[in-house]
Design a protein around this motif. Structure first.
Motif, PDB file in Angstrom:
ATOM      1  N   PRO A   1       1.931  -9.969   5.331  1.00 41.61           N
ATOM      2  CA  PRO A   1       1.846  -8.872   4.366  1.00 41.61           C
ATOM      3  C   PRO A   1       0.821  -7.841   4.831  1.00 41.61           C
ATOM      4  N   LEU A   2       1.181  -6.566   4.744  1.00 38.58           N
ATOM      5  CA  LEU A   2       0.277  -5.495   5.139  1.00 38.58           C
ATOM      6  C   LEU A   2      -0.556  -5.099   3.919  1.00 38.58           C
TER       7      LEU A   2
ATOM      8  N   ALA B   1       5.199  -4.302   4.094  1.00 39.66           N
ATOM      9  CA  ALA B   1       4.489  -3.185   3.476  1.00 39.66           C
ATOM     10  C   ALA B   1       4.903  -3.042   2.017  1.00 39.66           C
ATOM     11  N   ASP B   2       3.934  -2.853   1.150  1.00 42.59           N
ATOM     12  CA  ASP B   2       4.213  -2.823  -0.286  1.00 42.59           C
ATOM     13  C   ASP B   2       5.077  -1.622  -0.662  1.00 42.59           C
ATOM     14  N   ALA B   3       6.187  -1.893  -1.350  1.00 41.50           N
ATOM     15  CA  ALA B   3       7.095  -0.850  -1.829  1.00 41.50           C
ATOM     16  C   ALA B   3       7.608  -1.287  -3.197  1.00 41.50           C
TER      17      ALA B   3
ATOM     18  N   LEU C   1       0.239   4.609   3.407  1.00 42.80           N
ATOM     19  CA  LEU C   1      -0.652   3.571   3.901  1.00 42.80           C
ATOM     20  C   LEU C   1      -2.063   4.116   4.064  1.00 42.80           C
ATOM     21  N   THR C   2      -3.051   3.245   3.989  1.00 44.18           N
ATOM     22  CA  THR C   2      -4.421   3.638   4.265  1.00 44.18           C
ATOM     23  C   THR C   2      -4.595   3.811   5.782  1.00 44.18           C
TER      24      THR C   2
ATOM     25  N   ALA D   1       8.398  -5.512  -2.229  1.00 52.37           N
ATOM     26  CA  ALA D   1       7.585  -5.458  -3.445  1.00 52.37           C
ATOM     27  C   ALA D   1       6.652  -6.665  -3.421  1.00 52.37           C
ATOM     28  N   LEU D   2       5.421  -6.472  -2.958  1.00 48.75           N
ATOM     29  CA  LEU D   2       4.516  -7.596  -2.740  1.00 48.75           C
ATOM     30  C   LEU D   2       4.140  -8.307  -4.032  1.00 48.75           C
ATOM     31  N   ALA D   3       4.309  -7.660  -5.166  1.00 50.12           N
ATOM     32  CA  ALA D   3       4.005  -8.297  -6.442  1.00 50.12           C
ATOM     33  C   ALA D   3       5.189  -9.089  -6.993  1.00 50.12           C
TER      34      ALA D   3
END
Length: 280
Positions: free
Chosen positions: A17-18, A41-43, A72-73, A95-97
């Motif tokens: 996970p990024l 990557a979170d989307a 992204l940071t 969707a990381l959540a």
């Protein structure tokens, strides 16, 4: 982490996970000779169905992929660039959540690389670099496909992730235990998928309807059932409906002289997680 020498044709494939990290993403990849890296990557608002991966877009890089690079940071982009110096990096929106999206994406990647197969690649997954829900999804996926999860301990902690990574340095990489998981069979996933399609079209399904659909597609549970209608019902119940019902993935409702089979919300999420078994 597993450090045994891979076969000549075998690649070391890593999933990470990024999240709000840099060192804990990059250093284990470098130290253990990653060949291919999938950065999740979170989307949270992605349009694709849970568990799906656009492998062509992922391989296209920052300019042609589906990940919002501008979102992204700086240190996340740095992690991507640093990993790309020694490995083939493929960024995948997830969707990381959503534990089922993370689980489904990870198992789909595993299937793509034949993880666990005699001639497949070796799959590793970092459970340290995203939110806890993502860690759970990645860990469960590893249990399902027989991949190696690992945890990375930081040397120091920082707190303002808007400015810099949460942690810095790597003190140790720790193996996590593996536990077998009773995943649904390919036939069961196929039935869940068809129930999902029917539900989307607002159509009901009874047992005989399922049997006819399964017969047309040559599902294995009917191959030795013979021509007897009773035997087909018994095979459906024994090999498909009873296990799915016991796990809460489907429900049966008496309607007249037949039973309507309904997909539960849990069953729908399980289908998203295991649809890779259907081979695309």
């Amino acid at each position: 982490m597993d450090t045994t020498v891979p076969r000549v044709s075998e690649r070391r494939v890593h999933v990470a996970p990024l999240g709000h990290e840099r060192d804990r993403i990059v250093e284990p990849l470098r130290d253990h000779g990653a060949d291919v890296v999938y950065l999740l990557a979170d989307a949270p608002d992605r349009d694709a169905a849970r568990g799906t991966v656009d492998f062509e877009a992922a391989a296209a890089g920052p300019d042609g992929g589906r990940v919002d690079v501008d979102g992204l940071t700086d240190y996340q982009r740095d992690a991507w660039a640093e990993a790309a110096e020694f490995a083939s990096v493929r960024a995948v929106p997830v969707a990381l959540a959503d534990v089922y999206d993370v689980l489904g994406v990870t198992t789909t990647i595993a299937a793509r690389h034949g993880a666990g197969e005699p001639d497949g690649d070796r799959l590793f997954a970092n459970v340290s670099t995203g939110p806890r829900v993502a860690a759970v999804g990645v860990a469960i996926a590893c249990m399902i496909v027989g991949a190696r999860p690992y945890s990375v301990e930081p040397e120091t902690h920082r707190h303002d992730v808007r400015e810099e990574p949460l942690t810095a340095g790597v003190a140790a990489t720790v193996d996590l235990p593996l536990y077998p998981m009773d995943a649904p069979t390919t036939d069961q996933v196929a039935i869940l998928g068809w129930l999902h399609e029917r539900d989307d079209d607002h159509l009901t399904t009874d047992k005989w309807n399922l049997i006819e659909w399964a017969r047309e597609r040559g599902l294995s549970f009917l191959r030795e059932a013979g021509e007897s209608r009773t035997a087909k019902y018994r095979a459906l119940e024994t090999h498909v409906l009873a296990p799915l019902r016991d796990r809460g993935y489907v429900e049966l409702e008496d309607v007249g002289r037949s039973d309507t089979v309904r997909l539960t919300d849990t069953g729908r999420r399980v289908f998203f997680a295991f649809q890779h078994k259907l081979g695309g």
